[in-house]
Design a protein around this motif. Structure first.
Motif, PDB file in Angstrom:
ATOM      1  N   ASN A 102     -34.991  24.203 -65.445  1.00 56.16           N
ATOM      2  CA  ASN A 102     -34.587  24.734 -66.748  1.00 56.16           C
ATOM      3  C   ASN A 102     -33.197  24.261 -67.130  1.00 56.16           C
ATOM      4  N   ALA A 103     -32.283  24.287 -66.162  1.00 52.28           N
ATOM      5  CA  ALA A 103     -30.909  23.870 -66.446  1.00 52.28           C
ATOM      6  C   ALA A 103     -30.848  22.386 -66.782  1.00 52.28           C
ATOM      7  N   MET A 104     -31.623  21.568 -66.087  1.00 49.27           N
ATOM      8  CA  MET A 104     -31.627  20.137 -66.373  1.00 49.27           C
ATOM      9  C   MET A 104     -32.228  19.840 -67.747  1.00 49.27           C
ATOM     10  N   ALA A 105     -33.259  20.585 -68.109  1.00 46.50           N
ATOM     11  CA  ALA A 105     -33.825  20.412 -69.452  1.00 46.50           C
ATOM     12  C   ALA A 105     -32.822  20.838 -70.517  1.00 46.50           C
ATOM     13  N   ALA A 106     -32.108  21.934 -70.266  1.00 44.06           N
ATOM     14  CA  ALA A 106     -31.105  22.392 -71.220  1.00 44.06           C
ATOM     15  C   ALA A 106     -29.975  21.381 -71.378  1.00 44.06           C
ATOM     16  N   ALA A 107     -29.737  20.585 -70.341  1.00 42.60           N
ATOM     17  CA  ALA A 107     -28.695  19.565 -70.400  1.00 42.60           C
ATOM     18  C   ALA A 107     -29.183  18.276 -71.066  1.00 42.60           C
ATOM     19  N   GLY A 108     -30.431  18.258 -71.509  1.00 41.79           N
ATOM     20  CA  GLY A 108     -30.936  17.126 -72.260  1.00 41.79           C
ATOM     21  C   GLY A 108     -31.777  16.141 -71.481  1.00 41.79           C
ATOM     22  N   HIS A 109     -32.097  16.448 -70.232  1.00 37.23           N
ATOM     23  CA  HIS A 109     -32.888  15.524 -69.424  1.00 37.23           C
ATOM     24  C   HIS A 109     -34.383  15.761 -69.645  1.00 37.23           C
ATOM     25  N   ARG A 110     -35.184  14.752 -69.327  1.00 37.41           N
ATOM     26  CA  ARG A 110     -36.640  14.840 -69.465  1.00 37.41           C
ATOM     27  C   ARG A 110     -37.196  15.348 -68.134  1.00 37.41           C
ATOM     28  N   VAL A 111     -37.697  16.564 -68.139  1.00 37.85           N
ATOM     29  CA  VAL A 111     -37.995  17.276 -66.890  1.00 37.85           C
ATOM     30  C   VAL A 111     -39.470  17.676 -66.844  1.00 37.85           C
ATOM     31  N   GLU A 112     -40.059  17.488 -65.677  1.00 38.36           N
ATOM     32  CA  GLU A 112     -41.413  17.963 -65.398  1.00 38.36           C
ATOM     33  C   GLU A 112     -41.403  18.778 -64.111  1.00 38.36           C
ATOM     34  N   ARG A 126     -38.946  23.190 -72.926  1.00 35.67           N
ATOM     35  CA  ARG A 126     -38.735  21.742 -72.873  1.00 35.67           C
ATOM     36  C   ARG A 126     -39.181  21.136 -71.556  1.00 35.67           C
ATOM     37  N   VAL A 127     -39.539  21.973 -70.586  1.00 31.37           N
ATOM     38  CA  VAL A 127     -40.014  21.495 -69.287  1.00 31.37           C
ATOM     39  C   VAL A 127     -41.531  21.367 -69.327  1.00 31.37           C
ATOM     40  N   ARG A 128     -42.031  20.198 -69.015  1.00 35.58           N
ATOM     41  CA  ARG A 128     -43.478  19.999 -68.937  1.00 35.58           C
ATOM     42  C   ARG A 128     -43.979  20.515 -67.600  1.00 35.58           C
TER      43      ARG A 128
END
Length: 399
Positions: free
Chosen positions: A34-44, A62-64
Motif C-alpha cells: 500500500n505504501a509503495m502504491a501511494a508513493a507512485g509505484h506500480r504494485v501487484e 491502486r494495488v493489483r
C-alpha cells in the motif's frame, strides 16, 4: 509517506502464500505494498492460494491483487499423484518448510510458471518456499528480493540446507533483526543480506493512559506464542493482585487447550481469550502494559504497535526480535526465555509501580518512531532503486 514518486515509478510484485488470510507477515506485506502504491509505484500482490472471497486487510485500490490457485471451492488434492510427483521429480519446496503442505504439484507448478514468465521489475518473495522458487526459476531480468519474516534458527535442518544451497541465486535477502542479519551472513557468504524492519501502520493510534488494571497479549493461538506459559505466569500476578485482568487476542488451534488451562489455573474471572478483533488499537489503548510470551519470533509487530501507544512491554528474551526493540529498564522488561516465574515477577513489578509504567510507556513511544512508514519505506525504495541499477537522483524509466 509522500504520495509523489521520488524515484520514478518502479514495478514491484509481492508474492505471498495467502494474501487473503490473517497473520503478521500478510499484514506487513500488504502495508508495504500500500505504501509503495501511494508513493507512485506500480504494485501487484500475487497470492499463491485463495481460500476467502475478500482480503482480511485493506488493500489500496491502486494495488493489483491476483491469485494463482483459487481454492475457494475446496483444496485440489490428489494424494496418490502428489506422492508420486514428489518421489519421481522431487520438489523445490523442502518438506520441513512450515507451509510445505500447501505446495502440491499443481500449486508449486503454478508458482514456478508465474515466476518463470516474469522478465522485469522487482519480485519480492516472502517465505522460504517462495524465496527458493524465485532463486531457482526467476529470469535474469528480474530483481529477486527475499524477505525472511522468521529467524533462521527456527527452520528445520533441511530448510536451512536448501537456503544455504540456493539463496545465492537471489539479489538480496532482507531480514528483520541484526541477529538474523549476522546469522544469514554466516550461512550465505557473498550473498547480500540487509536488515530492514517492518513498519507499523501509518495511522496515529490513541495512547494508553495506563489506568485500567488490564494486560494485553495478542497473536495466533499456537505453541510459538507461548500463551501456555503466560497463563500460569499471570496466575502469580492474580495471587497478589486479584483485580487485574489479562486479555489475549487471536484465534488458532490451541484455543480449547488454553481455555482448559485457564480453568485449571482458576483464572476464568481474570483471563479471557478474546478472539480476533478489527480494533486492536482501541483494545491496546485500554491496557496498562503489553506482554509477549513467545518461544521465538521474527519481529513482533503487535508489540511495536503497543509501544506506539505508549505501552511498556514485558517480554521473553526469545530469538529474535524483543532484544532488537527493547532497552531493558527503559521502555520495557526482558526476562529469560520460557522462565514463567521471571515473567510473573516482571509483570508484578509493572502492576505495582504506576510511575514506572508511565516512564517506560513514554520511552516506548519514542522507540516505536523508528518503525514508522516515513522511516522504513524510503529504505525499501532506495534498495529497489539500487538493485534496478538506477540513480535515485535520475530515476529514468522503470526496470
Amino acid at each position: 509517506m509522500t504520495t509523489a514518486p521520488r524515484l520514478g515509478p518502479m514495478r514491484i510484485r509481492y508474492l505471498l502464500l495467502h494474501a487473503y488470510g490473517m497473520g503478521g507477515t500478510i499484514r506487513t506485506v500488504v502495508n508495504q505494498a500500500n505504501a509503495m502504491a501511494a508513493a507512485g509505484h506500480r504494485v501487484e500482490i500475487v497470492s499463491v492460494v485463495r481460500r476467502r472471497d475478500r482480503p482480511q486487510f485493506p488493500i489500496d485500490g491502486r494495488v493489483r491483487l491476483m491469485a494463482l490457485s483459487d481454492q475457494r471451492g475446496g483444496r485440489p488434492v490428489d494424494s496418490l499423484a502428489r506422492r508420486a510427483w514428489r518421489r519421481v521429480r522431487g520438489k523445490i519446496v523442502p518438506a520441513g518448510e512450515f507451509a510445505a503442505s500447501y505446495f502440491t504439484e499443481r500449486v508449486e507448478k503454478a508458482v514456478i510458471d508465474y515466476v518463470s514468465a516474469l522478465d522485469d521489475g522487482v519480485l519480492v518473495t516472502t517465505r522460504p518456499a517462495l524465496n527458493l522458487i524465485a532463486a531457482r526459476r526467476a529470469a535474469p531480468g528480474v530483481v529477486r528480493v527475499a524477505q525472511e519474516h522468521m529467524n533462521l534458527a527456527t527452520y528445520p535442518d533441511g530448510v536451512r540446507a536448501a537456503i544455504a544451497r540456493h539463496y545465492g541465486g537471489l539479489d538480496t535477502v532482507v531480514v528483520l533483526t541484526e541477529a538474523d542479519r549476522r546469522a544469514y551472513e554466516r550461512l550465505l557468504p557473498g550473498t547480500p543480506v540487509v536488515r530492514i524492519p517492518n513498519a507499523v501502520h501509518g495511522a496515529a493510534p490513541p495512547p494508553s493512559w495506563q489506568e485500567d488494571r488490564l494486560v494485553v497479549a495478542a497473536g495466533r493461538l499456537v505453541g510459538q506464542k507461548g500463551f501456555d506459559l503466560l497463563i500460569p505466569a499471570f496466575r502469580q500476578v492474580v495471587d497478589r493482585h486479584p483485580d487485574w485482568r489479562l486479555r489475549i487476542y487471536g484465534t488458532g488451534p490451541k484455543k480449547d487447550r488454553l481455555r482448559a488451562l485457564i480453568r485449571e489455573c482458576g483464572l476464568r474471572d481474570n483471563v479471557t481469550l478474546m478472539g480476533r478483533t478489527d480494533h486492536l488499537d482501541e483494545e491496546l489503548a485500554k491496557a496498562s502494559f503489553y506482554v509477549l510470551s513467545s518461544r521465538f519470533e521474527g519481529l513482533p509487530m503487535v508489540m511495536i504497535e503497543a509501544m506506539t501507544q505508549a505501552l511498556p512491554v514485558v517480554a521473553f528474551d526469545c530469538p529474535t526480535g524483543p532484544r532488537d526493540l527493547i532497552t531493558p529498564g527503559i521502555d520495557g522488561l526482558l526476562v529469560p526465555p520460557q522462565d514463567v516465574d521471571a515473567l510473573a515477577a516482571a509483570m508484578i513489578r509493572l502492576v505495582e509501580d504506576r510511575d514506572l509504567r508511565d516512564r517506560m510507556g513514554a520511552a516506548a513511544a519514542v522507540t516505536a518512531r523508528d518503525y514508522s512508514p516515513s522511516v522504513i519505506m524510503p529504505v525499501w525504495e532506495r534498495l529497489f532503486a539500487d538493485l534496478l541499477g538506477r540513480d535515485p537522483g535520475n530515476p529514468g524509466n522503470p526496470g
